[in-house]
Design an enzyme around this catalytic site. Structure first.
Site, short mmCIF file in Angstrom:
data_model
loop_
_atom_site.label_atom_id
_atom_site.label_comp_id
_atom_site.label_asym_id
_atom_site.label_seq_id
_atom_site.Cartn_x
_atom_site.Cartn_y
_atom_site.Cartn_z
N ASP A 182 -5.64 29.19 -20.89
CA ASP A 182 -7.05 29.29 -20.50
C ASP A 182 -7.15 29.67 -19.03
OD1 ASP A 182 -9.75 29.19 -20.95
OD2 ASP A 182 -9.93 27.01 -20.78
N GLY A 193 -10.65 34.32 -17.38
CA GLY A 193 -11.96 34.72 -16.86
C GLY A 193 -12.17 34.23 -15.43
N ARG A 222 -13.69 40.60 -16.35
CA ARG A 222 -12.92 39.61 -17.13
C ARG A 222 -11.72 40.23 -17.82
NH1 ARG A 222 -15.14 34.70 -18.26
NH2 ARG A 222 -14.02 34.57 -20.23
N HIS A 241 -7.72 39.11 -18.51
CA HIS A 241 -7.00 39.06 -19.78
C HIS A 241 -5.71 39.89 -19.72
CE1 HIS A 241 -10.09 36.73 -21.57
NE2 HIS A 241 -10.99 37.69 -21.60
N LEU A 247 14.55 31.54 -30.04
CA LEU A 247 13.19 30.99 -29.98
C LEU A 247 12.29 31.54 -31.09
CD1 LEU A 247 10.97 29.52 -28.11
CD2 LEU A 247 10.52 31.82 -27.24
C1 IPE Z 1 -9.50 28.18 -26.02
O1 IPE Z 1 -10.06 28.62 -24.86
C2 IPE Z 1 -9.10 29.36 -26.86
C3 IPE Z 1 -7.97 30.14 -26.37
C4 IPE Z 1 -7.28 29.86 -25.29
C5 IPE Z 1 -7.60 31.27 -27.16
P1 IPE Z 1 -11.64 28.84 -24.70
O2 IPE Z 1 -11.87 29.23 -23.31
O3 IPE Z 1 -12.12 29.74 -25.75
O4 IPE Z 1 -12.19 27.38 -25.01
P2 IPE Z 1 -13.48 26.64 -24.49
O5 IPE Z 1 -14.66 27.51 -24.83
O6 IPE Z 1 -13.32 26.46 -23.02
O7 IPE Z 1 -13.49 25.33 -25.21
C1 IPE Z 2 -8.44 32.42 -22.03
O1 IPE Z 2 -9.18 32.71 -20.90
C2 IPE Z 2 -8.26 33.61 -22.93
C3 IPE Z 2 -9.08 33.57 -24.16
C4 IPE Z 2 -9.77 32.57 -24.57
C5 IPE Z 2 -9.06 34.77 -24.99
P1 IPE Z 2 -10.77 32.61 -20.86
O2 IPE Z 2 -11.34 33.95 -21.14
O3 IPE Z 2 -11.25 31.52 -21.73
O4 IPE Z 2 -10.98 32.24 -19.33
P2 IPE Z 2 -12.10 31.30 -18.71
O5 IPE Z 2 -12.07 30.00 -19.45
O6 IPE Z 2 -13.40 32.01 -18.88
O7 IPE Z 2 -11.70 31.16 -17.29
MG MG Z 3 -11.74 29.58 -21.42
#
Ligand code: IPE
Ligand code: IPE
Ligand code: MG
Length: 238
Positions: A17, A20, A30, A34, A128
């Site tokens: 996570d 973004g 964003r 990724h 792995l």
């Molecule tokens: C969880 O992250 C899903 C992935 C890492 C693929 P999100 O960013 O989607 O989760 P929430 O919305 O913070 O719970």
């Molecule tokens: C995790 O990063 C990747 C996915 C869920 C695809 P996020 O996109 O959730 O990043 P934040 O949480 O907005 O920082």
């Molecule tokens: Mg997230």
């Protein structure tokens, strides 16, 4: 860090996570976050293989992530297309077998074909096991498992009183994969976000503020060191 004297978890699961937030801090789109996250993922697959982990499971896209903007979902799909091909080479160079958990059929046909290629062309590797959770949701997985179980029981006239935790687990996407020993979430959120709901029942949890694109081998080693300080319990008393 000295991993020599530490117990390596057999199976490490990660919620990657913070892509973004990483992008927002730099004032870039964003999608750039990724992309940086995919580069980190490549490095971490190599690191996990080198370290001698048996299973490394990462949450790349949840069943809920389709709710994001069309632009963001589109960017993620294009990154899948690009990195799936690269992962095949990395996996084969490092004796890594790739598996997918989640519901594959919601993806575009070329992505489904790419997933199949990734799995098929690495299936004989013996190091792995790298498990990618995409279009994955713990609840969705349990519901799909229940459907498969009911179909099986109906078709074969089986007695439902024979259903056990172990036999039910055999219908999950993770059938034959041991439950994670350690689950790491990057970027500080204290929730599971529908990740491996069944499998994490007794897993040790580790949350770091480090954003996923900044994660590296040293951060993984810190998590493993913290795991080594834990006293694992499974409900019983020693
Ligand atoms: C969880 O992250 C899903 C992935 C890492 C693929 P999100 O960013 O989607 O989760 P929430 O919305 O913070 O719970
Ligand atoms: C995790 O990063 C990747 C996915 C869920 C695809 P996020 O996109 O959730 O990043 P934040 O949480 O907005 O920082
Ligand atoms: Mg997230």
């Amino acid at each position: 860090m000295d991993l020599e004297n530490m117990t390596l978890p057999r199976h490490v699961a990660v919620i990657l996570d913070g892509n973004g937030r990483w992008a927002a801090r730099r004032g870039v789109p964003r999608a750039m976050g990724h992309k940086a996250g995919c580069e980190t993922l490549e490095k971490m697959v190599e690191a996990a293989a080198r370290m001698g982990l048996e299973y490394f499971t990462v949450y790349g896209f949840s069943t809920e992530n389709w709710k994001r903007s069309e632009e963001e979902v589109g960017a993620l799909m294009n990154l899948f297309r690009y990195y799936m091909v690269r992962i095949i080479k990395i996996a084969n160079d490092n004796n890594v077998r790739v598996r997918m958990i989640g519901e594959k059929n919601r993806f575009a046909p070329d992505i489904i074909a790419g997933i199949d290629r990734m799995v098929e062309s690495t299936k004989n590797n013996t190091g792995l096991t790298f498990v990618v959770a995409i279009n994955y949701g713990g609840r969705d997985e349990i519901v799909r498992a229940a459907r498969k179980l009911v179909q099986d029981y109906r078709a074969n006239g089986l007695d439902v009183s024979n259903i056990t935790e172990a036999s039910f687990a055999g219908y999950l996407d993770t059938a034959d994969i041991p439950d994670p020993d350690l689950m790491i979430r990057t970027s500080g959120e204290l929730r599971l976000s529908n990740y491996l709901l069944w499998q994490l029942a007794y897993t040790e949890l580790y949350v770091t503020d480090c954003l996923w694109p900044d994660f590296n081998q040293e951060e993984l080693e810190k998590a493993i060191a913290a795991y080594n300080q834990r006293e694992r319990r499974f409900g019983g008393r020693k």
